[in-house]
Design a protein around this motif. Structure first.
Motif, mmCIF file in Angstrom:
data_model
loop_
_atom_site.group_PDB
_atom_site.id
_atom_site.type_symbol
_atom_site.label_atom_id
_atom_site.label_comp_id
_atom_site.label_asym_id
_atom_site.label_seq_id
_atom_site.Cartn_x
_atom_site.Cartn_y
_atom_site.Cartn_z
ATOM 1 N N ARG A 179 0.832 -1.206 0.000
ATOM 2 C CA ARG A 179 0.000 0.000 0.000
ATOM 3 C C ARG A 179 0.863 1.252 0.000
ATOM 4 N N LEU A 180 1.934 1.260 0.807
ATOM 5 C CA LEU A 180 2.840 2.413 0.823
ATOM 6 C C LEU A 180 3.481 2.629 -0.541
ATOM 7 N N LEU A 181 3.846 1.529 -1.208
ATOM 8 C CA LEU A 181 4.482 1.636 -2.523
ATOM 9 C C LEU A 181 3.515 2.218 -3.549
ATOM 10 N N GLY A 186 1.650 7.376 -6.704
ATOM 11 C CA GLY A 186 0.561 8.262 -7.092
ATOM 12 C C GLY A 186 -0.765 7.576 -7.306
ATOM 13 N N SER A 187 -0.997 6.427 -6.687
ATOM 14 C CA SER A 187 -2.270 5.727 -6.846
ATOM 15 C C SER A 187 -3.404 6.578 -6.285
ATOM 16 N N THR A 188 -4.497 6.658 -7.045
ATOM 17 C CA THR A 188 -5.675 7.425 -6.618
ATOM 18 C C THR A 188 -6.804 6.521 -6.140
ATOM 19 N N THR A 193 -11.785 0.521 -1.600
ATOM 20 C CA THR A 193 -11.786 -0.257 -2.839
ATOM 21 C C THR A 193 -10.522 -1.086 -2.946
ATOM 22 N N TRP A 194 -9.406 -0.528 -2.519
ATOM 23 C CA TRP A 194 -8.133 -1.255 -2.590
ATOM 24 C C TRP A 194 -8.194 -2.499 -1.720
ATOM 25 N N ARG A 195 -8.752 -2.401 -0.510
ATOM 26 C CA ARG A 195 -8.851 -3.550 0.376
ATOM 27 C C ARG A 195 -9.716 -4.655 -0.236
#
Length: 826
Positions: A179-181, A186-188, A193-195
């Motif tokens: 997630r930090l990477l 620049g992930s929006t 949603t990511w989880r």
């Protein structure tokens, strides 16, 4: 599996989900180490379809996927390539220096936290304690002051089975770093949603189904179970990306996926899983009302298509006919024959749509004019070359029979699809066109072509030895392609004399256990194939093995080749060969000349060997009733269709043989084939009669059908006698008979001299026959190889057409089978 969310699903979806999970067997769940809480598929390493051998490098736990890598996983194979070492040196010296993927629990008993690293074996807290105490890991875990620690809870990524890495973090260490990477790049994508969509950390041999809806989980489980049962290979690195993709799409069922944008592998898995999901609740009653039928509901493979029948009433009638017709079809897969007949209804539908103002939507308005319209349209399509003449005949026959059958099923009664259809809307017997002239197209292959095919069998064997064996069996036995493909492992037996016999199933007529005498060379082919199959599948019992096992989805060798697979390999082989040049008589500037022209390769297909087998034995003089038994036909008429001699072929043969005609003195009657006019062919029919060893042109004897000869059939002494090269075997047999009788009479002492004199063959007759044989044989030997081959082929045709029509005591000489493969000694 525990379906925790079924109560939140619509009733229909919940029913399907429960039904699917109920169909997943306990055996398959054990195979995949399935736990309804953990929801992870563990692919067994030792399973022939789900696993694979481990990498040969010590300490590497990866699976070998490619045989070309010589027992190394993909990563180790790349390292070998860059090392410059030999394979043996690399495997013996390489040290495992790459990190492993996966997690393990802390080594302290009952500790709920994961180990910090696989080498450390302890969680972060216990690792610090161990270092402060200065103890080894083994001593530390048994120290009385060491207490287990509670876990931090599961990682909040929906797909992840790991634990959180601390009280302040919501994720496991790997997902926290991921997630930090992504944020740094620049992930929006919002965190919620990511989880839900991010995949689990990949682990060799494990696929996580966490985060997927219950319906999707059961669809994947059941579909995977059925595909494995069908012998289809699956690897975790194929299934894992598919599950991750489905999780990303956030669909409630695989039916919501658009397979057009999934990629080849993912689309294949989606379609494969869904096919079995649909079939779980499928039945003939549910399928019969669809425009496209899955043949599995009727015990077939493939699909039946009705969607091109544009008139609803006609489509329903075709479906009603198909429901009634399906159970009566024989063979392993009648779908092709049924679809061919349905396509005839499609042609009828197209004609109605083009010729009627209402496009044929009202059956009450149809009549005889509409039948005439489709008959005219079929003739038009034949003239345009869009439909073959034979297809025209078959389609009209099918349409007539199908419409009659629909009426007999009561479909014209009130409430049924054909209610109101006029009695005039039917095909009459006179509507069926005559069969087109038999041009021998697509039937037996000429011996020259067969010899060239046999000469190039090594080319087929280099690509696939099993395909070569199958083709050789087709050539040698004359069985149908499907019968050869489905031969069992124990198909070879011996009769009472110890001669080999092929045991096969006549699948078309549903007559099993048929026995066919075969040559020893053919039996040797089967024995060699059995040895190869036994070496490939050493643990499968003989009774379950196929003689020609399928190369795909067949881990135990129990599935046979398909005729379509063999047909594809055969077509590729034939097309790759050079042209088959045959001597052909053509007209050039009004002259008939012989040229070497290529044979149409489209006529060389697997079923043509069956026609060739029949023709070969018919040419050798095998009686038709015996040939019927060899072909395993019930009716003689069926057998006779396999070796009919067309008028064109017979005429050409007569012309070639007539060109080598001799009188009683052995003088050549100098005629050329180009000079044989229609009158000559007519004369052979009405102006001469067959007599022993030739023909007779004496008018009174011709009128009496050969039964009014004043010289008592001493034909070689008569000026009306003619012979040609086609009678050479008979003349040679007659000469041998004369010599044998002379020797027997000379040694016989118990008869009067006058009786022996009457019976003794005269020296003049023997000399005349010997000179005639020598003359014919000499003329034949003087020909070029090309002309001699043409004459021999013509002789075969002519002898077959007159077989058995001269009941005058003439010695019968059976034609030998063509020696297509002289290199074989048995």
């Amino acid at each position: 599996m525990r379906i925790a969310l079924v109560e939140n699903l619509p009733a229909e979806l919940a029913d399907v989900t429960v039904a699917l999970m109920g169909a997943v067997t306990a055996e398959f769940q054990r195979l995949m180490s399935w736990d309804g809480e953990a929801r992870q598929l563990v692919f067994p390493r030792d399973h022939p379809l789900l696993g694979g051998p481990e990498c040969l490098v010590s300490g590497c736990d990866k699976v070998v996927f490619h045989t070309a890598d010589h027992g190394l996983c993909v990563g180790c194979a790349k390292r070998l390539k860059g090392s410059g070492q030999s394979f043996e040196e690399f495997v013996a010296t390489v040290k495992r220096h790459w990190r492993s993927i996966g997690i393990s629990n802390c080594g302290v008993p009952e500790c709920g936290r994961p180990s910090k690293t696989s080498r450390a074996g302890l969680c972060s807290t216990h690792l610090g304690q161990q270092k402060s105490l200065g103890l080894s890991v083994e001593e530390f875990v048994h120290h009385p002051g060491v207490k287990p620690l509670p876990g931090f809870g599961p990682c909040e990524v929906a797909a992840c089975p790991r634990s959180r890495d601390g009280h302040s973090r919501r994720y496991c260490m790997a997902h926290y770093q991921r997630r930090l990477l992504e944020i740094s790049k620049g992930s929006t994508l919002d965190e919620e949603t990511w989880r839900l969509t991010t995949p689990a950390i990949a682990q060799a041999g494990v696929v996580s189904l966490l985060g997927l809806p219950d319906r999707v989980v059961t669809e994947i489980l059941y579909g995977l179970q059925q595909r494995v049962a069908a012998g289809i290979r699956h690897k975790d690195h194929h299934v894992r990306p598919f599950c991750d993709l489905v999780r990303t799409r956030q669909v409630g069922s695989l039916t919501e996926l658009d397979t057009c944008d999934l990629g080849k592998m993912n689309a294949a898995l989606a379609k494969g899983f869904l096919k079995h999901v649909v079939r779980l609740r499928m039945s003939p009653e549910t399928e019969r009302h669809k425009d496209t039928w899955d043949g599995a509901a009727f015990g077939m493979t493939g699909y039946l298509h009705f969607e091109k029948i544009s008139q609803p009433w006609l489509r329903r009638a075709a479906q009603d006919w198909a429901v009634d017709d399906a159970p009566r079809h024989r063979g392993t897969n009648p779908r092709g024959a049924m679809q061919t007949q349905i396509n005839c209804i499609v042609r009828l539908s197209e004609s109605l749509r083009l010729n009627r103002p209402d496009q044929g939507t009202d059956p009450r308005l149809l009549g005889r004019d509409d039948i005439v319209a489709i008959l005219n349209r079929m003739r038009y399509l034949v003239q345009k070359g869009e439909v073959a003449a034979t297809r025209h005949v078959v389609d009209v026959r099918h349409l007539r029979r199908m419409l009659l059958r629909m009426r007999s099923l009561g479909l014209t009664q009130p409430g049924h699809s054909l209610h109101g259809l006029s009695e005039q809307f039917t095909f009459r017997p006179e509507d069926i066109p005559d069969d087109p002239e038999d041009t021998e197209a697509g039937r037996d292959l000429p011996p020259e072509v067969m010899r060239q095919l046999c000469d190039h069998l090594d080319v087929l064997g280099k690509g696939d030895l099993q395909a070569r064996t199958a083709v050789e069996l087709l050539m040698d036995t004359g069985r149908r392609p499907d019968e050869i493909c489905k031969l069992p492992f124990d198909c070879l037996e011996r009769d009472g004399d110890g001669e080999p016999v092929l045991i096969y199933d006549n699948r078309k007529a549903l007559r099993n256990g048929r026995r066919l005498p075969i040559a020893k060379a053919t039996a040797a082919l089967i024995i060699e194939q059995r040895q190869r199959v036994r070496a490939r599948f050493p643990h499968t019992p003989d009774k379950d093995l196929a003689l020609l096992p399928s190369p795909v989805a067949n881990p135990h060798g129990t599935k046979s080749l398909t005729a379509s697979w063999l047909g594809d390999r055969h077509r590729g082989w034939v097309d790759s060969l050079p042209d088959f040049l045959l001597p052909t008589v053509v007209a050039v500037a009004g002259e008939r000349v012989t040229k070497m022209l290529p044979f149409d390769k489209a006529k060389i297909f697997a079923y043509a060997y069956r026609h060739t087998y029949a023709q070969r034995h018919a040419d050798a003089g095998v009686p038709v009733d015996a040939l019927r038994a060899l072909m395993d036909h019930r009716q003689l008429a069926t057998t006779q269709r396999y070796y009919r001699v067309g008028e064109k072929r017979q005429r050409e043969a007569v012309e070639r043989v007539t060109a080598m005609q001799f009188d009683r003195h052995g003088n050549r009657v100098w005629r050329r084939a180009k000079a044989v006019l229609d009158s000559e062919h007519a004369r052979r029919v009405v102006g001469e009669t067959q007599v022993p060893y030739g023909t007779c042109t004496e008018p009174s004897n011709v009128a009496a059908g050969g039964q009014d000869c004043p010289v008592r059939f001493r034909c070689v002494g008569c000026s009306h006698f003619r012979t040609d090269v086609s009678y050479l075997p008979d003349l040679e047999a007659y000469l041998a008979d004369l010599l044998r009788n002379r020797e027997r009479l000379a040694a016989f002492t118990e008869a009067d001299d006058w009786a022996k004199g009457e019976a003794m063959p005269s020296d003049d007759e023997i000399s005349r026959v010997r000179r005639l044989v020598k003359r014919v044989r000499g003329e034949l030997n003087d020909l070029t190889d090309e002309d001699r081959a043409q004459i021999q082929q013509a002789v075969t045709v002519v002898r077959r057409t007159r077989a058995g029509v001269v009941p005058l005591g003439m010695p019968k000489v059976r034609q030998p089978l063509p020696d297509l493969r002289p290199e074989r000694t048995v």
